[in-house]
Structure formats: C-alpha cells, structure tokens
Enzyme design. Structure first.
Site, PDB file in Angstrom:
ATOM      1  N   ASP A  55      -6.705  -6.536   4.174  1.00  0.00           N
ATOM      2  CA  ASP A  55      -7.791  -5.857   3.459  1.00  0.00           C
ATOM      3  C   ASP A  55      -8.749  -6.896   2.890  1.00  0.00           C
ATOM      4  OD1 ASP A  55      -9.198  -3.754   2.108  1.00  0.00           O
ATOM      5  OD2 ASP A  55      -8.159  -4.323   0.258  1.00  0.00           O
ATOM      6  N   LYS A 114       2.432 -15.387   2.851  1.00  0.00           N
ATOM      7  CA  LYS A 114       2.602 -16.125   1.599  1.00  0.00           C
ATOM      8  C   LYS A 114       4.104 -16.416   1.499  1.00  0.00           C
ATOM      9  CE  LYS A 114       1.103 -17.824  -2.320  1.00  0.00           C
ATOM     10  NZ  LYS A 114       0.142 -18.936  -2.431  1.00  0.00           N
ATOM     11  N   TYR A 172       0.818  -1.214   0.000  1.00  0.00           N
ATOM     12  CA  TYR A 172       0.000   0.000   0.000  1.00  0.00           C
ATOM     13  C   TYR A 172       0.854   1.268   0.000  1.00  0.00           C
ATOM     14  CZ  TYR A 172      -4.809  -1.624   0.796  1.00  0.00           C
ATOM     15  OH  TYR A 172      -6.066  -2.150   0.662  1.00  0.00           O
ATOM     16  N   ASP A 209     -12.693  -8.303   4.499  1.00  0.00           N
ATOM     17  CA  ASP A 209     -13.948  -8.259   3.735  1.00  0.00           C
ATOM     18  C   ASP A 209     -14.591  -9.641   3.717  1.00  0.00           C
ATOM     19  OD1 ASP A 209     -13.650  -5.547   2.997  1.00  0.00           O
ATOM     20  OD2 ASP A 209     -14.387  -5.949   0.965  1.00  0.00           O
ATOM     21  N   ASP A 269      -3.772 -17.957   0.822  1.00  0.00           N
ATOM     22  CA  ASP A 269      -4.785 -18.626  -0.007  1.00  0.00           C
ATOM     23  C   ASP A 269      -5.535 -19.671   0.818  1.00  0.00           C
ATOM     24  OD1 ASP A 269      -2.388 -20.042   0.139  1.00  0.00           O
ATOM     25  OD2 ASP A 269      -2.446 -20.755  -1.935  1.00  0.00           O
TER      26      ASP A 269
HETATM   27  C1  IPM Z   1     -10.550  -0.649   3.706  1.00  0.00           C
HETATM   28  C2  IPM Z   1     -10.746  -0.087   2.325  1.00  0.00           C
HETATM   29  C3  IPM Z   1      -9.571   0.818   1.991  1.00  0.00           C
HETATM   30  C4  IPM Z   1      -8.328  -0.049   2.019  1.00  0.00           C
HETATM   31  C5  IPM Z   1      -9.688   1.580   0.662  1.00  0.00           C
HETATM   32  C6  IPM Z   1     -10.971   2.377   0.575  1.00  0.00           C
HETATM   33  C7  IPM Z   1      -8.496   2.445   0.424  1.00  0.00           C
HETATM   34  O1  IPM Z   1     -10.922  -1.105   1.410  1.00  0.00           O
HETATM   35  O2  IPM Z   1     -10.480   0.155   4.666  1.00  0.00           O
HETATM   36  O3  IPM Z   1     -10.470  -1.862   3.840  1.00  0.00           O
HETATM   37  O4  IPM Z   1      -7.993  -0.702   1.021  1.00  0.00           O
HETATM   38  O5  IPM Z   1      -7.661  -0.075   3.054  1.00  0.00           O
HETATM   39 MG    MG Z   2     -11.047  -3.023   2.277  1.00  0.00          MG
END
Ligand code: IPM
Ligand code: MG
Length: 356
Positions: A247, A191, A140, A251, A223
């Site tokens: 990240d 990884k 990042y 999710d 993975d």
């Molecule tokens: C998160 C989001 C952010 C990230 C984006 C919006 C930059 O996906 O907070 O997980 O990738 O960190």
């Molecule tokens: Mg995110």
C-alpha cells in the site's frame, strides 16, 4: 459471448473518471467488441442507498461479472460512521469476497511526463516497475483487531500481522510469473529483521524461487526499499510485498511517474477474474468539478482487457491513445506544466476517444 463488466463508480471523483473510461470502452464496443456494463454502488454511495458499503445488490452483480471496473471510494462525510460501515470497508470487503489476492500496480513513466515528477528527469526516465502487492491478507485482515481497554484500564488499539504459507506461495508465484515475462528480476520486500510474519514471508519466497531459476531474486527491508525507490528507482523490475508495505510503496512509486492520477491497477483472483481501479483515492476536494485526471482509470480499463479478457491488441490501443494525447501536450491539472495545454477531466476523455 459478451464480456460482462460490473461498473462501480463509487464516491468523490469516481463517477467522473469512470464516465471517461466508459467512453473509451464504448469506442471498442461500437467496433464490435461485445461487452455489457452493469452499474452498482460501492462505498459511501452504497451506504447512502442501501445502508452498507458493499450491499447484497452489488455483491450479486460483481460475483456474476467477468470483471469489475471501479472508480474510487471514500469521503469526509462518512468518516464518523461506525467503522464496519465506512466506504473503505466496502473496498476491502469486495477484495476479500472475490478473492482478489494479487494486486498489480505498474509504475511506468510516460517520457512526456519526465518533468512532472518531483525527481530529476534522469533518475526517472524510462522507469517501468511492477509492484505486486498481496491484497487479501496481512495486518489488513488479521484477527484479532480492534480497540479496547486493557486490564490496567489503559485504552489501546491493536491489529494482527499474519500470513499463511499458501497465501505467500500464491502471491510469490504471481510475482515470479510476471518477472519471467519482463526483466526476470524480482525484489521481495520485507521487514525480516524485526517482524516474524515477514521473516516467514521471505523464507517461503526463497523456496518458491527454486521453481524459477532464471529469475534473479533479491530481498530488501521495506525502509531501505522506500529509500531506494527515491534514490535509484530504475534498479527495480518487479517488486513483491505484503498488503501494508505494498500500500505504502505503491503510493510512493506512483509519484515517480509524475502523479498518482496516472497509476492503474489490477486485482486478480485465481481464475483471472479481476477488479480494475485507479490506485488513487476519491479526491473529495476536487469532486464534481471536472478537474480529475481520468488516465489512471482509462489505463485500468486497458489492464482489464489485457488480464481478464486476454485482449492485448485492445489494451495496447488504449495505452497508445493515452501516449498520443500526452505527446500532443494535453494535461489535466495534476500533471500540468508550463507550455502544455490544460484540460478538464472530460476534455481529456474527448482527446483519448479521438486518439483511439
Ligand atoms: C489502496 C487504498 C486502500 C488500501 C484504502 C482506500 C482502503 O489506499 O487501494 O491503496 O489501503 O488498500
Ligand atoms: Mg493505498
């Protein structure tokens, strides 16, 4: 002394969900919890007003604050801006500016929502995972990065995956400390079979583990971790991983809980100053329609009280109010199922305020 809270509504559904979180905090304020709220723009909202996604005006307010409460940033109207001016860059900039290296993303299933998950209820019932994501390093932020035309005249994009030893050590400590307060199980995700950066990560985590003999440490390739989260998520207690893997896995983990609209997060620096935000995005498709789920933001406000202000009682009270409202059958569209009562964003706020 008053707790000085910077409030950054941001874009899309940001202002709607922040409004509900503020109503919940106002209940505590009326009862005597001394808090001040100072609003500032971030992301697209800030670009519109100041020409920058993290303008000096906002930097000043956030640096002086004890904690920051954030809605969400981003929207399609900003996708064509120069990359450094896009809303997401504002979010990355504030994380870096305030040194918020430790991102805590709890994935907890409220029993009432067992059917809202796409997984079988018995797979997710009782789920309680804490994902510890490193937030200010990795691919990042690694340099060099960019797009270019190489010597052969071929266009290419490139980023740099890099972690320094102090960066890995401090996030490993945060993760082990959290594991000590929970089930004493920590899974470090890497990884290491392919990427040196994460082979190095694993080496450092193993070294830090010597200071935590009570914690059972395991390692998993990312993975496989993605697969195991779906196959048998309850095997995990605390997971620690780098920025990009965190990240993605957070999710994924959020969907185990029924909806990403339920997932709160805290991003902390070394002195426990924190930024608190829902893990979801700005949902431009439903923005302004009073349809969003404000629970992730309200639970983020609870995390703020717990982690930055050491007010466990107030945090638990908010969490219990949310549980009560879910038990009473109120649901926003994202977690709605037959037989429950569908409510708008502000009506969900009404219910939680009443349950407080
Ligand atoms: C998160 C989001 C952010 C990230 C984006 C919006 C930059 O996906 O907070 O997980 O990738 O960190
Ligand atoms: Mg995110």
């Amino acid at each position: 002394m008053a707790l000085n809270i910077a409030v950054l509504p941001g874009d899309g559904i940001g202002p709607e969900i922040i409004a509900q979180a503020l109503r919940v905090l106002e209940v505590l304020k009326k009862e005597g919890l001394d808090m001040t709220f100072t609003e500032a723009p971030l992301g697209g909202q800030a670009y519109d007003q100041y020409g920058h996604p993290y303008p000096e005006f906002t930097q000043d307010i956030c640096r002086k604050a004890d904690a920051v409460l954030l809605g969400a940033v981003g929207g399609p109207q900003y996708d064509t801006l120069d990359r450094p001016l896009r809303p997401e860059r504002g979010l990355l900039a504030i994380r870096k500016d305030l040194g918020l290296f430790a991102n805590l993303r709890p994935a907890v299933l409220f029993p009432e929502l067992a059917n809202a998950s796409t997984l079988k209820p018995e797979v997710v019932a009782g789920l309680d995972i804490m994902i510890v994501r490193e937030l200010t390093g990795d691919v990042y932020f690694g340099q060099p990065r960019g797009m270019r035309t190489n010597e052969q005249g071929v266009r290419e994009g490139f980023n740099t995956m890099i972690y320094s030893e102090p960066e890995v050590r401090r996030i490993a400590h945060v993760a082990f400390d959290i594991a000590m307060k929970r089930g004493k199980k920590l899974c470090s995700v890497d990884k290491a079979n392919v990427l040196e950066t994460t082979e190095f990560w694993k080496e450092i985590v193993i070294d830090v583990a010597k200071e935590y003999p009570e914690v059972e440490l395991s390692h998993m390739y990312v993975d496989n971790a993605a697969m195991q989260l779906i196959r048998n998520p309850k095997q995990f207690d605390v997971m620690v991983t780098g920025n990009i893997f965190g990240d993605i896995l957070s999710d994924e983990a959020s969907m185990l809980t029924g909806s990403i609209g339920m997932l709160a997060s805290a991003s902390l620096n070394e002195s426990k100053k924190g930024l608190y935000e829902p893990s979801h995005g700005s949902a431009p498709d439903i923005a302004g329609k009073n349809l969003a789920n404000p629970i992730a933001t309200i639970l983020s406000a609870a995390m703020m009280l717990r982690y930055s202000f050491d007010n466990e009682a107030a945090a638990t009270r908010i969490e219990n109010a949310v549980k009560k409202v879910l038990a009473a059958g109120y649901r926003t569209g994202d977690i709605y199922e037959e037989g429950t009562k569908k409510v708008s964003c502000s009506e969900m706020g009404d219910q939680i305020v009443a349950a407080m």
